[in-house]
Each structure stands twice: as structure tokens, then as C-alpha cells.
Design a protein around this motif. Structure first.
Motif, PDB file in Angstrom:
ATOM      1  N   HIS A 120       0.792  -1.235   0.000  1.00  0.00           N
ATOM      2  CA  HIS A 120       0.000   0.000   0.000  1.00  0.00           C
ATOM      3  C   HIS A 120       0.823   1.283   0.000  1.00  0.00           C
ATOM      4  N   THR A 121       2.066   1.244   0.417  1.00  0.00           N
ATOM      5  CA  THR A 121       2.898   2.452   0.339  1.00  0.00           C
ATOM      6  C   THR A 121       3.986   2.348  -0.723  1.00  0.00           C
ATOM      7  N   LYS A 122       4.090   1.198  -1.364  1.00  0.00           N
ATOM      8  CA  LYS A 122       5.172   0.979  -2.331  1.00  0.00           C
ATOM      9  C   LYS A 122       4.699   0.998  -3.778  1.00  0.00           C
ATOM     10  N   ALA A 123       3.491   0.530  -4.018  1.00  0.00           N
ATOM     11  CA  ALA A 123       2.979   0.420  -5.393  1.00  0.00           C
ATOM     12  C   ALA A 123       2.050   1.588  -5.700  1.00  0.00           C
ATOM     13  N   LYS A 124       2.118   2.079  -6.911  1.00  0.00           N
ATOM     14  CA  LYS A 124       1.205   3.138  -7.330  1.00  0.00           C
ATOM     15  C   LYS A 124      -0.188   2.591  -7.569  1.00  0.00           C
ATOM     16  N   THR A 125      -0.251   1.392  -8.151  1.00  0.00           N
ATOM     17  CA  THR A 125      -1.540   0.759  -8.434  1.00  0.00           C
ATOM     18  C   THR A 125      -1.317  -0.746  -8.532  1.00  0.00           C
ATOM     19  N   HIS A 126      -2.364  -1.449  -8.901  1.00  0.00           N
ATOM     20  CA  HIS A 126      -2.324  -2.898  -9.031  1.00  0.00           C
ATOM     21  C   HIS A 126      -3.403  -3.277 -10.034  1.00  0.00           C
ATOM     22  N   VAL A 127      -3.302  -4.450 -10.626  1.00  0.00           N
ATOM     23  CA  VAL A 127      -4.299  -4.856 -11.615  1.00  0.00           C
ATOM     24  C   VAL A 127      -5.624  -5.265 -10.982  1.00  0.00           C
ATOM     25  N   ASP A 128      -5.617  -5.654  -9.721  1.00  0.00           N
ATOM     26  CA  ASP A 128      -6.836  -6.143  -9.071  1.00  0.00           C
ATOM     27  C   ASP A 128      -7.652  -4.986  -8.494  1.00  0.00           C
ATOM     28  N   ARG A 129      -8.956  -4.984  -8.745  1.00  0.00           N
ATOM     29  CA  ARG A 129      -9.803  -3.870  -8.298  1.00  0.00           C
ATOM     30  C   ARG A 129      -9.961  -3.816  -6.777  1.00  0.00           C
ATOM     31  N   THR A 130      -9.887  -4.955  -6.100  1.00  0.00           N
ATOM     32  CA  THR A 130      -9.967  -4.925  -4.635  1.00  0.00           C
ATOM     33  C   THR A 130      -8.722  -4.270  -4.057  1.00  0.00           C
ATOM     34  N   ILE A 131      -7.576  -4.606  -4.574  1.00  0.00           N
ATOM     35  CA  ILE A 131      -6.334  -3.979  -4.097  1.00  0.00           C
ATOM     36  C   ILE A 131      -6.323  -2.493  -4.436  1.00  0.00           C
ATOM     37  N   GLN A 132      -6.767  -2.141  -5.628  1.00  0.00           N
ATOM     38  CA  GLN A 132      -6.881  -0.726  -5.993  1.00  0.00           C
ATOM     39  C   GLN A 132      -7.798   0.012  -5.017  1.00  0.00           C
ATOM     40  N   THR A 133      -8.902  -0.606  -4.670  1.00  0.00           N
ATOM     41  CA  THR A 133      -9.859   0.009  -3.753  1.00  0.00           C
ATOM     42  C   THR A 133      -9.225   0.202  -2.380  1.00  0.00           C
ATOM     43  N   CYS A 134      -8.467  -0.775  -1.925  1.00  0.00           N
ATOM     44  CA  CYS A 134      -7.753  -0.641  -0.640  1.00  0.00           C
ATOM     45  C   CYS A 134      -6.779   0.532  -0.683  1.00  0.00           C
ATOM     46  N   PHE A 135      -5.968   0.591  -1.726  1.00  0.00           N
ATOM     47  CA  PHE A 135      -5.016   1.703  -1.861  1.00  0.00           C
ATOM     48  C   PHE A 135      -5.741   3.045  -1.810  1.00  0.00           C
ATOM     49  N   ASP A 136      -6.824   3.165  -2.588  1.00  0.00           N
ATOM     50  CA  ASP A 136      -7.560   4.422  -2.657  1.00  0.00           C
ATOM     51  C   ASP A 136      -8.235   4.767  -1.335  1.00  0.00           C
ATOM     52  N   ALA A 137      -8.741   3.780  -0.626  1.00  0.00           N
ATOM     53  CA  ALA A 137      -9.398   4.028   0.663  1.00  0.00           C
ATOM     54  C   ALA A 137      -8.427   4.700   1.629  1.00  0.00           C
ATOM     55  N   ASP A 138      -7.188   4.258   1.612  1.00  0.00           N
ATOM     56  CA  ASP A 138      -6.155   4.848   2.462  1.00  0.00           C
ATOM     57  C   ASP A 138      -5.777   6.244   1.958  1.00  0.00           C
ATOM     58  N   ARG A 139      -5.541   6.378   0.685  1.00  0.00           N
ATOM     59  CA  ARG A 139      -5.101   7.659   0.112  1.00  0.00           C
ATOM     60  C   ARG A 139      -6.162   8.745   0.235  1.00  0.00           C
ATOM     61  N   LEU A 140      -7.425   8.364   0.271  1.00  0.00           N
ATOM     62  CA  LEU A 140      -8.486   9.359   0.415  1.00  0.00           C
ATOM     63  C   LEU A 140      -8.518   9.973   1.814  1.00  0.00           C
ATOM     64  N   ASP A 141      -7.754   9.449   2.747  1.00  0.00           N
ATOM     65  CA  ASP A 141      -7.729   9.995   4.110  1.00  0.00           C
ATOM     66  C   ASP A 141      -6.509  10.895   4.347  1.00  0.00           C
ATOM     67  N   LEU A 142      -5.934  11.430   3.307  1.00  0.00           N
ATOM     68  CA  LEU A 142      -4.762  12.295   3.445  1.00  0.00           C
ATOM     69  C   LEU A 142      -5.080  13.659   4.051  1.00  0.00           C
ATOM     70  N   GLY A 143      -6.330  14.041   4.079  1.00  0.00           N
ATOM     71  CA  GLY A 143      -6.698  15.331   4.653  1.00  0.00           C
ATOM     72  C   GLY A 143      -6.253  15.477   6.097  1.00  0.00           C
ATOM     73  N   ARG A 144      -6.147  14.374   6.821  1.00  0.00           N
ATOM     74  CA  ARG A 144      -5.754  14.410   8.231  1.00  0.00           C
ATOM     75  C   ARG A 144      -4.338  14.954   8.409  1.00  0.00           C
ATOM     76  N   ILE A 145      -3.536  14.926   7.330  1.00  0.00           N
ATOM     77  CA  ILE A 145      -2.177  15.475   7.400  1.00  0.00           C
ATOM     78  C   ILE A 145      -2.028  16.712   6.501  1.00  0.00           C
ATOM     79  N   GLY A 146      -3.164  17.287   6.135  1.00  0.00           N
ATOM     80  CA  GLY A 146      -3.156  18.538   5.382  1.00  0.00           C
ATOM     81  C   GLY A 146      -2.974  18.413   3.886  1.00  0.00           C
ATOM     82  N   LYS A 147      -3.175  17.212   3.348  1.00  0.00           N
ATOM     83  CA  LYS A 147      -3.031  17.010   1.903  1.00  0.00           C
ATOM     84  C   LYS A 147      -4.375  16.621   1.300  1.00  0.00           C
TER      85      LYS A 147
END
Length: 171
Positions: free
Chosen positions: A104-131
Motif C-alpha cells: 500500500h505504500t510501495k505500489a502506485k496501483t495494481h491490476v486487481d480492483r480490490t487492491i486498488q480500492t484498498c489503496f484508494d481508501a487509504d489515500r483518500l484519508d490524506l486530509g488528516r495530514i493537510g493534503k
């Protein structure tokens, strides 16, 4: 939605947590990642059991709130060691969880939609650090939607605590 995550699993995560349970990678973050992931899974068709478990395990083995490049693989190993004790997944589902946590912190994306969804779920919470999440760093069309980014960012900035099992554990 009744999920795969139990109160016993949440307690076990808390009991081994090495950083501030209420810090930027703490329980409120995990709860928002869960909520983001379930929201996205409605559009992406991602496996919701994997998404929920990703939320619990992806930052569970952080040693600090800053740079900790091996926290994802450590979280994946914790998920592996607790499989069958706190939760059950098929081999295919577990492979998705292990990969999502590990990368989740090393890959930009993945071919699997579940893994993509996991990555995005985490990245969408960047507001907590001002991004604000940049769509070019998101994997799914659902996450790239500007209304979704705004929804998730406002929740993150405000410190919203979702009503899922992780959020309830903070109350």
C-alpha cells in the motif's frame, strides 16, 4: 453492514499497537479507511471483507508516525498470523489482503480492483495530514471522482469518526 471484523480483533490490534492509538495513523484513520473502502466498493465491486480487513491491518504494525517503509509488510504478516484465529478468508481473498497491506505504500496501483480500492481508501484519508488527494495518484475511477475526494477530505480534515466497529471503539 455486519462485517468480518470482530470486537476481539479490534482489541487485539489495540493491544499490540506501537504508536498512539489516537494519532494520525490510529483508530480514527483506520475507521475512515474502512468507511472510504466500503463507499468505493459499492462502485468498484471490490471484496468488502478484504477492504474491511485491510483497514484494520494496513497500519497496524507501524513503529512511528513518520517514515516506516516496512510497516505494510509487517501488517500483512500480522494478518497472516491471526488468520483462522480472529477471522477467516479463502486463500484467494487472503492473497488480496496480504498483497494490499504489503504494497500500500510501495505500489502506485495494481491490476486487481480490490487492491486498488484498498489503496484508494487509504489515500483518500490524506486530509488528516493537510493534503488533498490528487486524482493522478488514485487507482479507481470512483476515487478519482471530485465529489468523492471532497467527501473523504472533509471527513478526514474534520476528524470524523465513522459509526463502524472501529469508530465505535473510540467512544
Amino acid at each position: 453492514m455486519l462485517g468480518i471484523v470482530s470486537k476481539d480483533l479490534v482489541r487485539a490490534i489495540r493491544d499490540q499497537f506501537q504508536i498512539n492509538w489516537q494519532g494520525i495513523h490510529g483508530l480514527s484513520h483506520l475507521a475512515r479507511v474502512w468507511e472510504n473502502g466500503i463507499h468505493l466498493a459499492e462502485a468498484t465491486g471490490a471484496n468488502k471483507k478484504v477492504v474491511q480487513l485491510f483497514a484494520v491491518f494496513h497500519d497496524s504494525r507501524r513503529l512511528n508516525e513518520n517514515i516506516d517503509p516496512e510497516h505494510g509488510p509487517r501488517g500483512a504478516l500480522l494478518a497472516e498470523s491471526w488468520r483462522g484465529k480472529y477471522y477467516d478468508l479463502s486463500d484467494e481473498e487472503f492473497d488480496l489482503l496480504f498483497t494490499a497491506c504489503s504494497l500500500h505504500t510501495k505500489a502506485k496501483t495494481h491490476v486487481d480492483r480490490t487492491i486498488q480500492t484498498c489503496f484508494d481508501a487509504d489515500r483518500l484519508d490524506l486530509g488528516r495530514i493537510g493534503k488533498i488527494p490528487d486524482p493522478k495518484f488514485l487507482c479507481t475511477e470512483a476515487a478519482k471522482d471530485l465529489k468523492t475526494i471532497e467527501w473523504a477530505t472533509q471527513r478526514s480534515i474534520s476528524g470524523h469518526i465513522p459509526g463502524n466497529l472501529l469508530g465505535l471503539a473510540l467512544q
